[in-house]
Write a protein that holds these residues in place. Structure first.
Motif, PDB file in Angstrom:
ATOM      1  N   ASP A   1     -35.685 169.626  53.974  1.00  0.00           N
ATOM      2  CA  ASP A   1     -34.760 168.685  54.594  1.00  0.00           C
ATOM      3  C   ASP A   1     -33.343 169.195  54.357  1.00  0.00           C
ATOM      4  OD1 ASP A   1     -33.216 166.601  55.490  1.00  0.00           O
ATOM      5  OD2 ASP A   1     -33.915 165.140  54.002  1.00  0.00           O
ATOM      6  N   HIS A   2     -32.705 169.683  55.435  1.00  0.00           N
ATOM      7  CA  HIS A   2     -31.360 170.252  55.316  1.00  0.00           C
ATOM      8  C   HIS A   2     -30.275 169.174  55.275  1.00  0.00           C
ATOM      9  CE1 HIS A   2     -33.819 173.432  57.187  1.00  0.00           C
ATOM     10  NE2 HIS A   2     -33.050 174.283  56.534  1.00  0.00           N
ATOM     11  N   GLN A   3     -30.631 167.932  55.583  1.00  0.00           N
ATOM     12  CA  GLN A   3     -29.688 166.803  55.590  1.00  0.00           C
ATOM     13  C   GLN A   3     -28.518 167.029  56.548  1.00  0.00           C
ATOM     14  OE1 GLN A   3     -29.406 164.686  51.518  1.00  0.00           O
ATOM     15  NE2 GLN A   3     -29.306 166.878  50.993  1.00  0.00           N
TER      16      GLN A   3
ATOM     17  N   GLU B   1     -36.525 161.037  57.307  1.00  0.00           N
ATOM     18  CA  GLU B   1     -37.712 160.476  57.960  1.00  0.00           C
ATOM     19  C   GLU B   1     -38.488 161.566  58.689  1.00  0.00           C
ATOM     20  OE1 GLU B   1     -40.667 158.061  59.085  1.00  0.00           O
ATOM     21  OE2 GLU B   1     -39.083 157.634  57.639  1.00  0.00           O
ATOM     22  N   VAL B   2     -37.782 162.497  59.315  1.00  0.00           N
ATOM     23  CA  VAL B   2     -38.446 163.625  59.967  1.00  0.00           C
ATOM     24  C   VAL B   2     -39.257 164.412  58.947  1.00  0.00           C
ATOM     25  CG1 VAL B   2     -38.063 165.843  61.122  1.00  0.00           C
ATOM     26  CG2 VAL B   2     -36.773 163.830  61.846  1.00  0.00           C
ATOM     27  N   ALA B   3     -38.680 164.635  57.766  1.00  0.00           N
ATOM     28  CA  ALA B   3     -39.371 165.385  56.717  1.00  0.00           C
ATOM     29  C   ALA B   3     -40.604 164.631  56.235  1.00  0.00           C
ATOM     30  CB  ALA B   3     -38.420 165.653  55.553  1.00  0.00           C
TER      31      ALA B   3
ATOM     32  N   ALA C   1     -38.562 169.505  50.063  1.00  0.00           N
ATOM     33  CA  ALA C   1     -37.423 170.059  49.334  1.00  0.00           C
ATOM     34  C   ALA C   1     -36.143 169.656  50.060  1.00  0.00           C
ATOM     35  CB  ALA C   1     -37.532 171.573  49.250  1.00  0.00           C
ATOM     36  N   THR C   2     -35.307 168.875  49.402  1.00  0.00           N
ATOM     37  CA  THR C   2     -34.036 168.444  49.979  1.00  0.00           C
ATOM     38  C   THR C   2     -32.938 169.373  49.484  1.00  0.00           C
ATOM     39  OG1 THR C   2     -34.803 166.151  50.004  1.00  0.00           O
ATOM     40  CG2 THR C   2     -32.441 166.511  50.225  1.00  0.00           C
ATOM     41  N   VAL C   3     -32.188 169.948  50.416  1.00  0.00           N
ATOM     42  CA  VAL C   3     -31.178 170.942  50.047  1.00  0.00           C
ATOM     43  C   VAL C   3     -29.812 170.527  50.566  1.00  0.00           C
ATOM     44  CG1 VAL C   3     -32.888 172.799  50.070  1.00  0.00           C
ATOM     45  CG2 VAL C   3     -31.559 172.332  52.138  1.00  0.00           C
TER      46      VAL C   3
ATOM     47  N   ALA D   1     -40.157 176.983  45.708  1.00  0.00           N
ATOM     48  CA  ALA D   1     -41.432 176.262  45.791  1.00  0.00           C
ATOM     49  C   ALA D   1     -42.606 177.208  45.594  1.00  0.00           C
ATOM     50  CB  ALA D   1     -41.539 175.550  47.141  1.00  0.00           C
ATOM     51  N   ALA D   2     -42.513 178.404  46.173  1.00  0.00           N
ATOM     52  CA  ALA D   2     -43.596 179.381  46.017  1.00  0.00           C
ATOM     53  C   ALA D   2     -43.779 179.762  44.554  1.00  0.00           C
ATOM     54  CB  ALA D   2     -43.298 180.624  46.862  1.00  0.00           C
ATOM     55  N   ARG D   3     -42.674 179.971  43.859  1.00  0.00           N
ATOM     56  CA  ARG D   3     -42.784 180.314  42.438  1.00  0.00           C
ATOM     57  C   ARG D   3     -43.378 179.161  41.632  1.00  0.00           C
ATOM     58  NH1 ARG D   3     -37.786 182.850  43.625  1.00  0.00           N
ATOM     59  NH2 ARG D   3     -36.645 180.967  43.041  1.00  0.00           N
TER      60      ARG D   3
END
Length: 336
Positions: A52-54, A61-63, A81-83, A107-109
Motif C-alpha cells: 500500500d503506497h498510500q 481498502e484496495v490493499a 506492507a504499508t510504505v 517481506a521475502a527475507r
C-alpha cells in the motif's frame, strides 16, 4: 523434476516459497491465481505481499480487498506492507518503485521466500521499450524489463512477460476475480500512461496490429546482446582495473583504446559504478573523450561525486612511456 518432487528453498529443508507482488490489478491478481494453481501440487508454496503506497484515497481498502482475494485463492502467507513514498528528484513513479521493492525484499527475507513473482506483461515490456527509445537510451535500457533480477537473498521473476494484458484480464474473468484498475494508468500526467493510452494505440492504428509484440521481440533480442557485451566488458575491466593507495581506480589508456567503443564505454562505466557514480550518457562521452588527449586532462565530474581525469604526460617524458597513460577515477570517499 520427478512427479511429486518438491522444489526446496536455499536451506534445502522446506518447499520453496514464492511471494506474489500483488497490487490487486488484473496482472498481479491473475499471476496469484496461476501461481496458486501450480502450488496445489505441493511442489512449492505461494504467498503474497500487497504494498500500500498510500498515494491514493482508499488505498488501504484496495490493499485489504487484494489480500482477501489472495487468501481465498489459497495463498499463505499473505501480508500487507504499508510504505511511505518519499519525494525525490527521480519522480513519483521511480520513488514508488524503490519503496515497493524495499518492502517486497524485506517481506521475502522475513518470510524466508526465495523468489518474488511480479506480474509485468508483454504490454508493459512494449511500453518500457518505447519510453527508452524516446529517452535516447542504450542497449541495456532498450532490452526492457528483465525476466529475472537478483536481490540480496532472492530474485524477482516475471513469468507473464510473454502474455498480453488482455490475457490476464481473461484469467481474472474465468477465475471469478475482481481486479482493481489503477486510475493513474490512464492519467496523462504520467509518460507511461500516455504511451499506454495514446502512443501504442496510435501506432497499432497506423502501422497495423502487432506493434507491441514486435517491441517485445526487440527487447528479447537486445537483452541477449546486452548480456554478451556486459560479460565481455566485465572481462576487460578485470584485466585493466588497478587501484592506488588512495582508493582511486586506474584504467590503462592503451588498453581502453584497443577496445571497440561499445566495450570501452562499458568498461569505464563499470569503474564509475564501482565508485558509486551514475554513468549518464553525456558525462560518459566527456570522460571517454579524455582518451583523445585533446585539450583538458579533466577532471570530468559524473553524478554520484565521481571524477574522471587522465594523467598528463610529464614534460620531457617519452611517448608511450609508463610515466603516464591512465584514466584516474575517484569517488567521493577517495583521499585527495
Amino acid at each position: 523434476m520427478p512427479r511429486g518432487a518438491q522444489a526446496v528453498n536455499a536451506a534445502g529443508d522446506a518447499p520453496l516459497l514464492a511471494l506474489v507482488g500483488l497490487s490487486g490489478g488484473p496482472d498481479s491478481l491473475a499471476l496469484a491465481a496461476v501461481a496458486a494453481f501450480y502450488a496445489r501440487g505441493g511442489m512449492f508454496r505461494v504467498g503474497a505481499v500487497v504494498v500500500d503506497h498510500q498515494l491514493q484515497e482508499g488505498s488501504a481498502e484496495v490493499a485489504r480487498t487484494a489480500a482477501q482475494q489472495a487468501r481465498e485463492l489459497g495463498l499463505d502467507p499473505v501480508r500487507i506492507a504499508t510504505v511511505q513514498v518519499p519525494v525525490t528528484g527521480d519522480g513519483p513513479e521511480a520513488a514508488a518503485r524503490t519503496a515497493r521493492h524495499a518492502a517486497l525484499e524485506a517481506a521475502a527475507r522475513e518470510e524466508g521466500a526465495d523468489v518474488v513473482l511480479l506480474g509485468h506483461t508483454l504490454d508493459d515490456q512494449a511500453e518500457q521499450v518505447l519510453l527508452a527509445l524516446a529517452r535516447g537510451s542504450g542497449t541495456r535500457s532498450l532490452a526492457g524489463i528483465p525476466r529475472r533480477r537478483d536481490f540480496d537473498g532472492g530474485a524477482y521473476l516475471r513469468p507473464f512477460l510473454d502474455l498480453k494484458r488482455a490475457d490476464t484480464e481473461e484469467i481474472c474473468r474465468v477465475e471469478g476475480l475482481t481486479p482493481w484498475h489503477d486510475p493513474s494508468n490512464a492519467d496523462p500526467a504520467y509518460a507511461r500512461s500516455r504511451v499506454r493510452t495514446q502512443v501504442l494505440p496510435f501506432l497499432e492504428e497506423r502501422l497495423g496490429p502487432g506493434v507491441a509484440e514486435a517491441l517485445h521481440r526487440s527487447a528479447y533480442i537486445l537483452a541477449a546482446d546486452a548480456a554478451a557485451l556486459d560479460a565481455e566488458a566485465q572481462r576487460h575491466y578485470a584485466r585493466l582495473r588497478e587501484e592506488d593507495d588512495d582508493g582511486a581506480l586506474l584504467l590503462s589508456e592503451d588498453g581502453l583504446r584497443e577496445l571497440p567503443e561499445a566495450l570501452r564505454v562499458r568498461v569505464v562505466a563499470l569503474a564509475v559504478t564501482e565508485l558509486g557514480g551514475a554513468p549518464s550518457f553525456e558525462r560518459m562521452q566527456a570522460a571517454v573523450g579524455l582518451l583523445k588527449r585533446q585539450g583538458s586532462a579533466g577532471p570530468v565530474q559524473l553524478p554520484g561525486k565521481v571524477s574522471v581525469s587522465r594523467i598528463p604526460r610529464p614534460k620531457g617524458a617519452r611517448r608511450g612511456g609508463n610515466e603516464y597513460g591512465k584514466l584516474v577515477l575517484k569517488g567521493g570517499g577517495a583521499r585527495a
